[in-house]
Scaffold this motif. Structure first.
Motif, mmCIF file in Angstrom:
data_model
loop_
_atom_site.group_PDB
_atom_site.id
_atom_site.type_symbol
_atom_site.label_atom_id
_atom_site.label_comp_id
_atom_site.label_asym_id
_atom_site.label_seq_id
_atom_site.Cartn_x
_atom_site.Cartn_y
_atom_site.Cartn_z
ATOM 1 N N PRO A 21 -16.790 -33.394 54.255
ATOM 2 C CA PRO A 21 -17.220 -34.142 53.071
ATOM 3 C C PRO A 21 -16.580 -33.544 51.825
ATOM 4 O O PRO A 21 -16.355 -32.336 51.749
ATOM 5 C CB PRO A 21 -18.736 -33.937 53.068
ATOM 6 N N VAL A 22 -16.311 -34.380 50.867
ATOM 7 C CA VAL A 22 -15.781 -33.937 49.581
ATOM 8 C C VAL A 22 -16.762 -34.374 48.507
ATOM 9 O O VAL A 22 -17.091 -35.559 48.398
ATOM 10 C CB VAL A 22 -14.389 -34.549 49.308
ATOM 11 N N ASP A 23 -17.271 -33.425 47.722
ATOM 12 C CA ASP A 23 -18.239 -33.737 46.668
ATOM 13 C C ASP A 23 -17.509 -34.291 45.447
ATOM 14 O O ASP A 23 -16.677 -33.592 44.853
ATOM 15 C CB ASP A 23 -19.018 -32.488 46.267
ATOM 16 N N VAL A 24 -17.811 -35.530 45.078
ATOM 17 C CA VAL A 24 -17.107 -36.153 43.954
ATOM 18 C C VAL A 24 -18.029 -36.718 42.879
ATOM 19 O O VAL A 24 -17.607 -36.887 41.737
ATOM 20 C CB VAL A 24 -16.148 -37.259 44.436
ATOM 21 N N LEU A 25 -19.270 -37.042 43.213
ATOM 22 C CA LEU A 25 -20.225 -37.560 42.236
ATOM 23 C C LEU A 25 -21.509 -36.740 42.312
ATOM 24 O O LEU A 25 -21.987 -36.443 43.413
ATOM 25 C CB LEU A 25 -20.574 -39.023 42.523
ATOM 26 N N SER A 191 -15.416 -39.311 52.000
ATOM 27 C CA SER A 191 -14.453 -39.009 53.060
ATOM 28 C C SER A 191 -13.140 -39.689 52.715
ATOM 29 O O SER A 191 -13.101 -40.658 51.958
ATOM 30 C CB SER A 191 -14.964 -39.489 54.423
ATOM 31 N N LEU A 192 -12.053 -39.165 53.270
ATOM 32 C CA LEU A 192 -10.726 -39.751 53.126
ATOM 33 C C LEU A 192 -10.187 -40.049 54.507
ATOM 34 O O LEU A 192 -10.384 -39.254 55.435
ATOM 35 C CB LEU A 192 -9.775 -38.778 52.420
ATOM 36 N N HIS A 193 -9.491 -41.180 54.671
ATOM 37 C CA HIS A 193 -8.838 -41.418 55.947
ATOM 38 C C HIS A 193 -7.548 -42.216 55.789
ATOM 39 O O HIS A 193 -7.398 -43.032 54.880
ATOM 40 C CB HIS A 193 -9.769 -42.069 56.976
ATOM 41 N N HIS A 194 -6.643 -41.944 56.691
ATOM 42 C CA HIS A 194 -5.316 -42.559 56.733
ATOM 43 C C HIS A 194 -5.426 -43.996 57.223
ATOM 44 O O HIS A 194 -6.314 -44.334 58.015
ATOM 45 C CB HIS A 194 -4.435 -41.729 57.673
ATOM 46 N N GLY A 195 -4.491 -44.854 56.799
ATOM 47 C CA GLY A 195 -4.550 -46.266 57.152
ATOM 48 C C GLY A 195 -4.320 -46.579 58.620
ATOM 49 O O GLY A 195 -4.631 -47.689 59.062
ATOM 50 N N ARG A 196 -3.777 -45.623 59.408
ATOM 51 C CA ARG A 196 -3.601 -45.855 60.845
ATOM 52 C C ARG A 196 -4.686 -45.169 61.678
ATOM 53 O O ARG A 196 -4.629 -45.204 62.916
ATOM 54 C CB ARG A 196 -2.218 -45.389 61.307
ATOM 55 N N MET A 197 -5.645 -44.549 61.019
ATOM 56 C CA MET A 197 -6.731 -43.860 61.718
ATOM 57 C C MET A 197 -7.551 -44.809 62.580
ATOM 58 O O MET A 197 -7.934 -45.889 62.126
ATOM 59 C CB MET A 197 -7.640 -43.201 60.667
#
Length: 274
Positions: A21-25, A191-197
């Motif tokens: 997880p990435v804390d952004v807000l 979360s971040l994910h690649h377009g081919r995931m």
């Protein structure tokens, strides 16, 4: 955590195709965005808009809904995305994924880039920001680490009523469920994910709505290969390639100019999204 991402986090994303997880807000800010969304639901009931509000939530919401545009332009999110895609960033799409409590709605295993007309690019990424808890019980996303190293694979279209995807598309390979990671997020985490995931999500068996904002970032070098033209909102840096028709964020919900732009974008994207 510090921004931008550390070299180890960048390496992890390159290897696995996702990061969380990435804390952004702050949690309070995430709660405020949820309240703003639910206020729109109260304000724009059946028949008050040319299409149901849920349609605007799910397709290009950042064109006509200011709070969705604001989330997509959040500095901390852009700092993280810049660590992976570089300094020039555009938003191609922004969507709300809402699973009501106790419903069977799912997202089948698929690769995002299959139906977007953007090719197999490595210069596209989805940032998924939680506005409510995304847990195993509530139907959080699941990713298969390393699957983004695959090319785009054939998909079948099921149009199943319980599938949140527009065509009910699902990948035509057997996905080994035991290899998937559960992407558990608390409100304000991303979360971040690649377009081919390879990714999917299950039903929401919890007592709360599962709400997430999916922001599709691209670099200026990405281009639409199917439709005659396509649109994106420049959110950081510059757009030297001019592959996109750039537009400004909306100033008010469903304003006359932004609604006209929304209709134009849908018409031009219809060749791709059908």
């Amino acid at each position: 955590m510090s921004f931008p991402l550390s070299p180890a986090q960048v390496a992890q994303y390159r290897r696995d195709g996702f990061l969380f997880p990435v804390d952004v807000l702050p949690r309070e800010e995430a709660a405020n965005y949820r309240a703003e969304m639910e206020s729109l639901e109260q304000r724009y009931g059946a028949g008050s808009l040319p299409q149901p509000l849920s349609r605007f939530f799910r397709v290009n919401g950042h064109v006509v809904i200011p709070f969705m545009s604001r989330i997509a332009r959040t500095s901390k999110i852009l700092d993280v995305v810049q660590s992976l895609l570089g300094p020039n960033l555009l938003v191609w799409s922004c969507e709300l994924f809402i699973k009501e409590p106790g419903t069977r709605k799912i997202v089948s295993w698929h690769q995002d880039l299959t139906y977007w007309g953007l090719g197999e690019t490595d210069e596209q990424m989805t940032a998924w920001v939680a506005l409510s808890p995304a847990t195993v019980e509530s139907g959080c996303m699941r990713f298969v680490a390393g699957s983004h190293h695959q090319p785009l694979l054939p998909h079948r279209e099921t149009f199943h009523k319980d599938n949140l995807l527009s065509r009910g598309q699902e990948i035509e390979v057997e996905v080994e469920e035991s290899t998937a990671s559960n992407i558990v997020l608390q409100p304000g985490q991303m979360s971040l994910h690649h377009g081919r995931m390879f990714h999917s999500s299950g039903p929401n068996l919890s007592q709360d709505r599962r709400i997430g904002v999916a922001i599709r970032y691209v670099t200026p070098g990405v281009r639409q290969t199917v439709a005659e033209r396509d649109y994106a909102m420049l959110v950081r840096g510059c757009d030297p390639d001019r592959n996109w028709i750039n537009f400004a964020p909306p100033e008010e919900p469903f304003g006359t100019d932004s609604m006209a732009l929304y209709d134009r974008i849908l018409a031009d994207q219809s060749a791709v999204l059908g």
